[in-house]
Scaffold this motif. Structure first.
Motif, PDB file in Angstrom:
ATOM      1  N   SER A  13     -38.886 -29.031  17.401  1.00  0.00           N
ATOM      2  CA  SER A  13     -38.202 -29.988  18.243  1.00  0.00           C
ATOM      3  C   SER A  13     -36.754 -29.587  18.434  1.00  0.00           C
ATOM      4  O   SER A  13     -36.202 -29.693  19.534  1.00  0.00           O
ATOM      5  CB  SER A  13     -38.307 -31.354  17.576  1.00  0.00           C
TER       6      SER A  13
ATOM      7  N   THR B 259     -32.770 -34.622  33.465  1.00  0.00           N
ATOM      8  CA  THR B 259     -33.825 -34.649  32.437  1.00  0.00           C
ATOM      9  C   THR B 259     -35.187 -34.327  33.046  1.00  0.00           C
ATOM     10  O   THR B 259     -35.996 -33.608  32.444  1.00  0.00           O
ATOM     11  CB  THR B 259     -33.877 -36.035  31.760  1.00  0.00           C
ATOM     12  N   ALA B 260     -35.443 -34.858  34.246  1.00  0.00           N
ATOM     13  CA  ALA B 260     -36.730 -34.595  34.905  1.00  0.00           C
ATOM     14  C   ALA B 260     -36.868 -33.109  35.233  1.00  0.00           C
ATOM     15  O   ALA B 260     -37.925 -32.510  35.026  1.00  0.00           O
ATOM     16  CB  ALA B 260     -36.867 -35.446  36.173  1.00  0.00           C
TER      17      ALA B 260
ATOM     18  N   PHE C 138     -37.431 -31.170  32.031  1.00  0.00           N
ATOM     19  CA  PHE C 138     -38.804 -31.395  31.541  1.00  0.00           C
ATOM     20  C   PHE C 138     -39.788 -30.521  32.321  1.00  0.00           C
ATOM     21  O   PHE C 138     -40.671 -29.891  31.747  1.00  0.00           O
ATOM     22  CB  PHE C 138     -39.162 -32.882  31.688  1.00  0.00           C
TER      23      PHE C 138
ATOM     24  N   LEU D 187     -44.300 -23.387  28.975  1.00  0.00           N
ATOM     25  CA  LEU D 187     -45.438 -23.340  28.071  1.00  0.00           C
ATOM     26  C   LEU D 187     -46.767 -23.376  28.834  1.00  0.00           C
ATOM     27  O   LEU D 187     -47.694 -22.624  28.540  1.00  0.00           O
ATOM     28  CB  LEU D 187     -45.387 -24.522  27.097  1.00  0.00           C
TER      29      LEU D 187
ATOM     30  N   VAL E 287     -45.260 -30.282  25.719  1.00  0.00           N
ATOM     31  CA  VAL E 287     -43.832 -30.546  25.472  1.00  0.00           C
ATOM     32  C   VAL E 287     -43.635 -31.980  24.975  1.00  0.00           C
ATOM     33  O   VAL E 287     -42.967 -32.218  23.965  1.00  0.00           O
ATOM     34  CB  VAL E 287     -42.985 -30.295  26.740  1.00  0.00           C
ATOM     35  N   ALA E 288     -44.264 -32.947  25.666  1.00  0.00           N
ATOM     36  CA  ALA E 288     -44.054 -34.350  25.309  1.00  0.00           C
ATOM     37  C   ALA E 288     -44.544 -34.638  23.892  1.00  0.00           C
ATOM     38  O   ALA E 288     -43.897 -35.368  23.140  1.00  0.00           O
ATOM     39  CB  ALA E 288     -44.761 -35.267  26.313  1.00  0.00           C
TER      40      ALA E 288
ATOM     41  N   LEU F  94     -42.058 -32.997  21.146  1.00  0.00           N
ATOM     42  CA  LEU F  94     -40.699 -33.479  20.965  1.00  0.00           C
ATOM     43  C   LEU F  94     -40.665 -34.554  19.887  1.00  0.00           C
ATOM     44  O   LEU F  94     -41.443 -35.505  19.924  1.00  0.00           O
ATOM     45  CB  LEU F  94     -40.160 -34.065  22.274  1.00  0.00           C
TER      46      LEU F  94
ATOM     47  N   SER G  10     -37.857 -36.383  19.248  1.00  0.00           N
ATOM     48  CA  SER G  10     -37.164 -37.474  19.930  1.00  0.00           C
ATOM     49  C   SER G  10     -37.638 -37.496  21.374  1.00  0.00           C
ATOM     50  O   SER G  10     -38.234 -36.548  21.857  1.00  0.00           O
ATOM     51  CB  SER G  10     -35.662 -37.230  19.912  1.00  0.00           C
TER      52      SER G  10
ATOM     53  N   ARG H  60     -35.503 -37.950  23.737  1.00  0.00           N
ATOM     54  CA  ARG H  60     -34.238 -37.796  24.447  1.00  0.00           C
ATOM     55  C   ARG H  60     -34.404 -36.987  25.726  1.00  0.00           C
ATOM     56  O   ARG H  60     -33.774 -37.242  26.731  1.00  0.00           O
ATOM     57  CB  ARG H  60     -33.257 -37.052  23.528  1.00  0.00           C
ATOM     58  N   TYR H  61     -35.288 -35.984  25.668  1.00  0.00           N
ATOM     59  CA  TYR H  61     -35.415 -35.088  26.814  1.00  0.00           C
ATOM     60  C   TYR H  61     -36.661 -35.374  27.635  1.00  0.00           C
ATOM     61  O   TYR H  61     -37.131 -34.540  28.378  1.00  0.00           O
ATOM     62  CB  TYR H  61     -35.355 -33.626  26.356  1.00  0.00           C
ATOM     63  N   GLU H  62     -37.201 -36.585  27.467  1.00  0.00           N
ATOM     64  CA  GLU H  62     -38.343 -36.965  28.292  1.00  0.00           C
ATOM     65  C   GLU H  62     -37.822 -37.859  29.414  1.00  0.00           C
ATOM     66  O   GLU H  62     -37.124 -38.841  29.164  1.00  0.00           O
ATOM     67  CB  GLU H  62     -39.344 -37.726  27.429  1.00  0.00           C
ATOM     68  N   PRO H  63     -38.150 -37.532  30.661  1.00  0.00           N
ATOM     69  CA  PRO H  63     -37.591 -38.315  31.769  1.00  0.00           C
ATOM     70  C   PRO H  63     -38.168 -39.729  31.829  1.00  0.00           C
ATOM     71  O   PRO H  63     -39.303 -39.968  31.416  1.00  0.00           O
ATOM     72  CB  PRO H  63     -38.001 -37.513  33.007  1.00  0.00           C
TER      73      PRO H  63
END
Lengths: 223, 223
Positions: free
Chosen positions: A146, A176-177, A180, A187, B192-193, B196, B198, B200-203
């Motif tokens: 992370s 952020t979008a 992401f 990946l 990715v989701a 993570l 946190s 924090r970096y998810e829209p």
């Protein structure tokens, strides 16, 4: 198993090893660091190709022309070796080269997009995916991964903010979008490309590059 | 382990099982198919959460309130059970609902994009990723997965072609490139989701949805 593109140093002739600690020289230090590097390269290839569970310390040592003792002299167990190998993978990320390139921010994003089809097709990408799948299943794995994803996210954010400041990406769009999307593609593209038996559904490099360029231009402020 | 959202039928009281093959009735057939369904649900959750190597047939049977014998009565081994569970996952894909929705093709692409943040966060996505990581490592795994990815690619291609015919996506853009992006995002966003620690970096959902809309509009023919 694919071999690392790094040249593997010639195997030590053994004299230096038998000379004892009192004769420890620059040459020994160099050899020691060369063995550690070979072990990390082998770990990256083996964990990436076979996965954490299936990969064995003995196999990784063999891939580095040494023995399991050489691993345990440096790392306490397979998990610690994985963590060290993953840190090495993070250090080698494409983004480190791209972010400092002397080009506009949107060109950096285009380079990042282009690299999805070619440069990242290596064992370091397999390691990222292995780390992610382990982290999906086990919270203990999450902190290191992370943190690395967060570092990558911050780096991409900076590029996106630069592009916004240059007037090339609309301020209305969420940074952020965009980040992401970049990380998911990094990946996911590897996962899809490696999983396809045929390459029927893999785009040609030119088509992909043109498409990525259009996607980025589509994010420009609307007049 | 997260449980499937499907209701688990009440466990059979055993009388029907003891009544012998000569008393086999519609009720038995129903029970039999209910057990098979519970086993598939449990297999999807267990393989998705723990991975193929770590998941055991006994654990999957326990998750379905039955025994390993019930598994081996239906599938010869863990691999065959995985294949059956993966086929079930393919049948449940979001795209099957979206492709027949009575909306324009670009709206279908937007729905597909929106679904990346929410609906696909389920155990079926974990199974796709497990199948991909196994296929990356072992050619024997590739045919089933690859066929499913190819089916998905054809479905997305049809939507993209419809959008081109409707004048909403530029004919100059490679359909294969767009499909590759969609498939890479489908797997990568989940990876990715889930990785993570946190968020924090998810829209935010709204930001993501607006961004996806802008990406799609950016593919329209230039005037």
């Amino acid at each position: 198993m694919s071999l690392s593109s790094r040249a593997v140093p010639a195997f030590d002739d053994g004299d230096a090893q038998r000379s004892g600690p009192d004769r420890r020289s620059d040459r020994d230090d160099h050899d020691d660091s060369a063995v550690a590097q070979r072990l990390l390269d082998s770990a990256i290839n083996t964990f990436g190709d076979r996965g954490f569970q299936a990969a064995s310390v003995a196999e990784i040592a063999r891939g580095a022309d040494t023995t399991a003792d050489a691993v345990y002299a440096r790392w306490s167990d397979k998990q610690e070796l994985f963590d060290a190998a993953f840190r090495e993978v993070v250090e080698r990320r494409m983004l480190l080269l791209i972010k400092n390139a002397p080009v506009p921010a949107t060109s950096k994003l285009a380079m990042l997009g282009d690299s999805l089809l070619t440069a990242q097709r290596d064992s370091t990408r397999n390691m990222w995916i292995e780390a992610c799948t382990q982290a999906m299943r086990d919270e203990d794995w999450r902190p290191v991964l992370s943190e690395s994803l967060d570092v990558e996210a911050r780096e991409i954010s900076e590029i996106v903010e630069d592009a916004k400041n240059a007037g090339d990406i609309d301020e209305d769009l969420s940074t952020t979008a965009i980040v992401f999307l970049c990380q998911a593609l990094g990946l996911g593209s590897h996962l899809v490309a490696r999983s396809l038996a045929s390459h029927r559904y893999e785009p040609a490099a030119d088509d992909w590059s043109y498409f990525v360029g259009r996607l980025i231009r589509g994010l420009a402020p609307r007049k």
